[in-house]
Design an enzyme around this catalytic site. Structure first.
Site, mmCIF file in Angstrom:
data_model
loop_
_atom_site.group_PDB
_atom_site.id
_atom_site.type_symbol
_atom_site.label_atom_id
_atom_site.label_comp_id
_atom_site.label_asym_id
_atom_site.label_seq_id
_atom_site.Cartn_x
_atom_site.Cartn_y
_atom_site.Cartn_z
ATOM 1 N N TYR A 148 5.569 -33.126 18.427
ATOM 2 C CA TYR A 148 6.173 -32.204 19.398
ATOM 3 C C TYR A 148 7.447 -31.589 18.819
ATOM 4 O O TYR A 148 7.656 -30.370 18.891
ATOM 5 C CB TYR A 148 6.493 -32.966 20.686
ATOM 6 C CG TYR A 148 7.261 -32.175 21.715
ATOM 7 C CD1 TYR A 148 6.624 -31.239 22.525
ATOM 8 C CD2 TYR A 148 8.636 -32.360 21.882
ATOM 9 C CE1 TYR A 148 7.331 -30.516 23.470
ATOM 10 C CE2 TYR A 148 9.358 -31.644 22.832
ATOM 11 C CZ TYR A 148 8.699 -30.722 23.632
ATOM 12 O OH TYR A 148 9.392 -30.002 24.565
ATOM 13 N N SER A 164 13.163 -26.733 22.122
ATOM 14 C CA SER A 164 13.543 -28.035 22.667
ATOM 15 C C SER A 164 14.618 -28.633 21.771
ATOM 16 O O SER A 164 14.620 -28.398 20.554
ATOM 17 C CB SER A 164 12.346 -28.991 22.696
ATOM 18 O OG SER A 164 12.786 -30.305 22.986
#
Ligand code: NAP
Length: 248
Positions: free
Chosen positions: A157, A143
Site C-alpha cells: 500500500y 497517504s
C-alpha cells in the site's frame, strides 16, 4: 449547471465528505463507487436535499472499460469536466513482506495506481486546453504511508501511494501547459472504514498516540484540503502534496 467534478470512491469516507463539501461549494458532483450502491445513493440524496447537484455511477477504477465508460458518461451527460478527485483506494490487510502474495500486490497497484493513472488520462482528454477543453484541476489521494513506508503493516500500500506522489509531480509538469493543475492530499490517520477493511479495526485508537495533535482526523478535515486544491483559490498551486496528518 456549474462546474462538474468527478470523485472516484464517493460512497464512503473521505470521498463522501468531499462530495458533500464540493456540492456546498457549488460543484455539480458525479461520484463513483465500486459496490456500495445504497451508501452512494444516500450521499446523493443528502446533497440533493441540501439543494446541491449530484449523481452516483457504478465503476471499478481497476477496470479500464469501467473508467472509459465513466468518463464517457460525464461527457455525454454534462458536456464538460472541470475537476477530478482520484480518491478510490484500498488498504490491504495488515501483513509482513513474507505473507504478501503477488496477486494482492497486483490488486493494490491496479486500484491505487493504475486506476489513478487511467482516470488522469481520461480527464486530461476532456480538460486539456490543447484539445478544446477549459482546463481543470486534479487532486490525487496519497497517504502519509508513502513517507513512513508501511513497514510491518502494508509495504505494498505504501509503495502504491509513493507511485501516486510521483505521478502527481510528473503530471503537474506535463499538464500545466494544458491548463490542468495536478496536486495531491496526503492524509495521515483519518477515522474511516478503511482501517476495518485492513482487518485492524482498532488501528486508529492504537496509533492515535503518535499524532502530535493527539487525535485522528475526520474525513471532513481531509475534504477541506481537497476542495481548496480544486478551487480557484489554489489557482497557482500545482505539483504540491498537502499533508493532512495532524503533524504525524
Ligand atoms: P474508505 O472509507 O474505505 O472508502 C473507499 C472508497 O473507495 C469507497 O467509496 C469505495 O467504494 C471506493 N473504492 C474502493 N475500491 C474501488 C474501486 N476499485 N473502484 C471504485 N471505487 C472503489 O476509504 P477512505 O479512508 O475514505 O480513503 C479514501 C482515500 O484516502 C484512499 O485512496 C485511501 O488510500 C486514502 N487515505 C486514507 C487514509 C485514512 O486514514 N482513512 C489515510 C491515507 C490515505 P465502495 O463503497 O463501493 O466499496
Amino acid at each position: 449547471m456549474g462546474k462538474v467534478l468527478l470523485i472516484t470512491g464517493g460512497s464512503r469516507g473521505i470521498g463522501a465528505a468531499t462530495a458533500r463539501a464540493a456540492a456546498r461549494a457549488g460543484w455539480t458532483v458525479v461520484l463513483s463507487y465500486r459496490a456500495a450502491s445504497e451508501a452512494a445513493a444516500r450521499v446523493v440524496d443528502e446533497i440533493l436535499a441540501a439543494g446541491g447537484r449530484a449523481e452516483a455511477i457504478c465503476a471499478d477504477v481497476g477496470r479500464e472499460a469501467d473508467v472509459v465508460a465513466l468518463f464517457a458518461h460525464c461527457r455525454d451527460r454534462h458536456g464538460r469536466l472541470d475537476g477530478l478527485v482520484n480518491n478510490a483506494g484500498i488498504l490491504p490487510r495488515v501483513a509482513r513482506l513474507r505473507d504478501i502474495e503477488p496477486a494482492r500486490w497486483a490488486e493494490t497497484f491496479a486500484i491505487n495506481v493504475t486506476g489513478t493513472f487511467l482516470c488522469c488520462r481520461e480527464a486530461a482528454q476532456m480538460m486539456s486546453t490543447r484539445a478544446g477543453g477549459a482546463g481543470g484541476s486534479i487532486v490525487n489521494l496519497s497517504s502519509m504511508a508513502s513517507v513512513l513506508g508501511g513497514g510491518g503493516e502494508f509495504v505494498d500500500y505504501a509503495a502504491s501511494k509513493g507511485a501516486v506522489d510521483t505521478l502527481t509531480i510528473g503530471l503537474s509538469r506535463e499538464l500545466g501547459p494544458e491548463g490542468i493543475r495536478v496536486n495531491a492530499v496526503r492524509p495521515g490517520l483519518i477515522d474511516t472504514e478503511i482501517h476495518g477493511s485492513a482487518g485492524d479495526a482498532d488501528r486508529v485508537s492504537r496509533l492515535v498516540g503518535s499524532v502530535p495533535l493527539g487525535r485522528a482526523g475526520s474525513a471532513e478535515e481531509a475534504a477541506e484540503a481537497i476542495v481548496w486544491l480544486l478551487s480557484d483559490a489554489a489557482s497557482y498551486v500545482t505539483g504540491s502534496v498537502i499533508a493532512v496528518t495532524g503533524g504525524r
